[in-house]
Design a protein around this motif. Structure first.
Motif, PDB file in Angstrom:
ATOM      1  N   ARG A 283       0.829  -1.208   0.000  1.00  0.00           N
ATOM      2  CA  ARG A 283       0.000   0.000   0.000  1.00  0.00           C
ATOM      3  C   ARG A 283       0.866   1.262   0.000  1.00  0.00           C
ATOM      4  O   ARG A 283       0.609   2.193  -0.746  1.00  0.00           O
ATOM      5  N   ILE A 284       1.890   1.280   0.836  1.00  0.00           N
ATOM      6  CA  ILE A 284       2.737   2.479   0.882  1.00  0.00           C
ATOM      7  C   ILE A 284       3.514   2.665  -0.417  1.00  0.00           C
ATOM      8  O   ILE A 284       3.719   3.791  -0.875  1.00  0.00           O
ATOM      9  N   VAL A 285       3.903   1.566  -1.054  1.00  0.00           N
ATOM     10  CA  VAL A 285       4.584   1.667  -2.351  1.00  0.00           C
ATOM     11  C   VAL A 285       3.647   2.303  -3.373  1.00  0.00           C
ATOM     12  O   VAL A 285       4.034   3.238  -4.089  1.00  0.00           O
ATOM     13  N   LEU A 286       2.416   1.822  -3.438  1.00  0.00           N
ATOM     14  CA  LEU A 286       1.461   2.369  -4.406  1.00  0.00           C
ATOM     15  C   LEU A 286       1.149   3.832  -4.103  1.00  0.00           C
ATOM     16  O   LEU A 286       1.091   4.662  -5.025  1.00  0.00           O
ATOM     17  N   ASP A 287       0.956   4.163  -2.837  1.00  0.00           N
ATOM     18  CA  ASP A 287       0.664   5.555  -2.463  1.00  0.00           C
ATOM     19  C   ASP A 287       1.842   6.468  -2.792  1.00  0.00           C
ATOM     20  O   ASP A 287       1.658   7.571  -3.310  1.00  0.00           O
ATOM     21  N   ASN A 288       3.055   6.019  -2.483  1.00  0.00           N
ATOM     22  CA  ASN A 288       4.238   6.833  -2.780  1.00  0.00           C
ATOM     23  C   ASN A 288       4.456   6.977  -4.285  1.00  0.00           C
ATOM     24  O   ASN A 288       4.819   8.052  -4.764  1.00  0.00           O
ATOM     25  N   LEU A 289       4.230   5.892  -5.036  1.00  0.00           N
ATOM     26  CA  LEU A 289       4.359   5.966  -6.486  1.00  0.00           C
ATOM     27  C   LEU A 289       3.370   6.992  -7.044  1.00  0.00           C
ATOM     28  O   LEU A 289       3.740   7.836  -7.875  1.00  0.00           O
ATOM     29  N   ALA A 290       2.116   6.943  -6.586  1.00  0.00           N
ATOM     30  CA  ALA A 290       1.101   7.895  -7.063  1.00  0.00           C
ATOM     31  C   ALA A 290       1.508   9.329  -6.747  1.00  0.00           C
ATOM     32  O   ALA A 290       1.396  10.223  -7.597  1.00  0.00           O
ATOM     33  N   ALA A 291       1.992   9.559  -5.535  1.00  0.00           N
ATOM     34  CA  ALA A 291       2.368  10.913  -5.126  1.00  0.00           C
ATOM     35  C   ALA A 291       3.565  11.436  -5.918  1.00  0.00           C
ATOM     36  O   ALA A 291       3.556  12.575  -6.401  1.00  0.00           O
ATOM     37  N   VAL A 292       4.582  10.606  -6.071  1.00  0.00           N
ATOM     38  CA  VAL A 292       5.777  11.028  -6.799  1.00  0.00           C
ATOM     39  C   VAL A 292       5.450  11.227  -8.272  1.00  0.00           C
ATOM     40  O   VAL A 292       5.861  12.217  -8.890  1.00  0.00           O
ATOM     41  N   TRP A 293       4.696  10.288  -8.853  1.00  0.00           N
ATOM     42  CA  TRP A 293       4.386  10.406 -10.282  1.00  0.00           C
ATOM     43  C   TRP A 293       3.547  11.649 -10.565  1.00  0.00           C
ATOM     44  O   TRP A 293       3.729  12.308 -11.593  1.00  0.00           O
ATOM     45  N   ARG A 294       2.650  12.003  -9.673  1.00  0.00           N
ATOM     46  CA  ARG A 294       1.821  13.198  -9.857  1.00  0.00           C
ATOM     47  C   ARG A 294       2.719  14.427 -10.095  1.00  0.00           C
ATOM     48  O   ARG A 294       2.447  15.252 -10.964  1.00  0.00           O
ATOM     49  N   ASN A 295       3.804  14.524  -9.355  1.00  0.00           N
ATOM     50  CA  ASN A 295       4.732  15.648  -9.530  1.00  0.00           C
ATOM     51  C   ASN A 295       5.430  15.596 -10.886  1.00  0.00           C
ATOM     52  O   ASN A 295       5.560  16.622 -11.564  1.00  0.00           O
ATOM     53  N   PHE A 296       5.886  14.424 -11.290  1.00  0.00           N
ATOM     54  CA  PHE A 296       6.543  14.293 -12.589  1.00  0.00           C
ATOM     55  C   PHE A 296       5.566  14.559 -13.735  1.00  0.00           C
ATOM     56  O   PHE A 296       5.899  15.234 -14.704  1.00  0.00           O
ATOM     57  N   ALA A 297       4.350  14.014 -13.626  1.00  0.00           N
ATOM     58  CA  ALA A 297       3.343  14.207 -14.667  1.00  0.00           C
ATOM     59  C   ALA A 297       2.989  15.681 -14.817  1.00  0.00           C
ATOM     60  O   ALA A 297       2.792  16.170 -15.946  1.00  0.00           O
ATOM     61  N   ALA A 298       2.933  16.410 -13.708  1.00  0.00           N
ATOM     62  CA  ALA A 298       2.629  17.843 -13.760  1.00  0.00           C
ATOM     63  C   ALA A 298       3.700  18.610 -14.539  1.00  0.00           C
ATOM     64  O   ALA A 298       3.421  19.670 -15.104  1.00  0.00           O
ATOM     65  N   LEU A 299       4.897  18.058 -14.568  1.00  0.00           N
ATOM     66  CA  LEU A 299       5.995  18.678 -15.326  1.00  0.00           C
ATOM     67  C   LEU A 299       6.056  18.193 -16.775  1.00  0.00           C
ATOM     68  O   LEU A 299       6.945  18.598 -17.532  1.00  0.00           O
ATOM     69  N   GLY A 300       5.129  17.304 -17.141  1.00  0.00           N
ATOM     70  CA  GLY A 300       5.040  16.855 -18.530  1.00  0.00           C
ATOM     71  C   GLY A 300       5.702  15.530 -18.846  1.00  0.00           C
ATOM     72  O   GLY A 300       5.721  15.111 -20.000  1.00  0.00           O
ATOM     73  N   TYR A 301       6.254  14.852 -17.849  1.00  0.00           N
ATOM     74  CA  TYR A 301       6.886  13.556 -18.118  1.00  0.00           C
ATOM     75  C   TYR A 301       5.812  12.517 -18.403  1.00  0.00           C
ATOM     76  O   TYR A 301       4.773  12.479 -17.760  1.00  0.00           O
ATOM     77  N   ARG A 302       6.099  11.639 -19.372  1.00  0.00           N
ATOM     78  CA  ARG A 302       5.140  10.604 -19.766  1.00  0.00           C
ATOM     79  C   ARG A 302       5.774   9.222 -19.877  1.00  0.00           C
ATOM     80  O   ARG A 302       5.089   8.263 -20.207  1.00  0.00           O
TER      81      ARG A 302
END
Length: 178
Positions: A60-79
């Motif tokens: 659960r913590i892995v999935l939550d951390n992945l979602a949180a970290v990816w949200r920041n990268f996605a906001a910067l345009g990474y795909r």
């Protein structure tokens, strides 16, 4: 690739197979080709002690951390994401859902013989944990060999240079320069 589509390269394999080393070279090759990407070591997303209450395997913590970290990268345009973890190829669908976007998954399972993996572990594990890591690596190798999905591209690392292995991994992605 659509504007909101994400492409994820999941690199899995037993301990000592070379996941982290190959991922670094994959990223170097992507950078040289001008292909934007993010690299994440999945192990770091759940490296806590003790395990969170109600999350004994730390999934659960892995999935939550992945979602949180990816949200920041996605906001910067990474795909594009290069994600390494021993069993990532087994849980790629679940990990991809944490990104909250349409995802194209590429699974790559790196393989190595016991002799090669154990030799690599012996140079890396200098403390008291070598025997534990060798045993865990053998169990993971058997599990991955048995349960990896049919679409996982298997790439042997024995007797091959990191550059050659990474070149095969990049080819498996089908990613091309923008």
């Amino acid at each position: 690739m659509g504007a909101d589509q994400v492409e994820v390269l999941f690199i899995g394999g037993r301990s000592g197979v070379g996941k982290s080393t190959v991922a670094l070279e994959v990223c170097a090759q992507l950078e040289a080709a001008g292909i934007g990407h993010v690299q994440l070591e999945g192990d770091f997303l759940g490296q806590v002690f003790p395990a969170p209450a109600g999350d004994p395997d730390r999934s659960r913590i892995v999935l939550d951390n992945l979602a949180a970290v990816w949200r920041n990268f996605a906001a910067l345009g990474y795909r594009r994401l290069v994600y390494t973890n021993t069993v990532s190829v087994l849980y790629a669908d679940e990990l991809a859902r944490a990104l909250h976007a349409p995802v194209r998954i590429v699974r790559v399972l790196l393989t190595a013989s016991d002799e090669v993996a154990n030799g690599r572990l012996a140079t890396r594990e200098l403390g008291s944990g070598l025997d534990v890591h060798v045993a865990r690596s053998a169990r993971a190798a058997a599990w991955l060999d048995r349960d990896a999905p049919a679409d996982a591209v298997r790439i042997a690392t024995d007797g091959r240079s990191v550059v050659d292995v990474a070149t095969d991994v990049v080819a498996a992605t089908g990613w091309s320069a923008p």
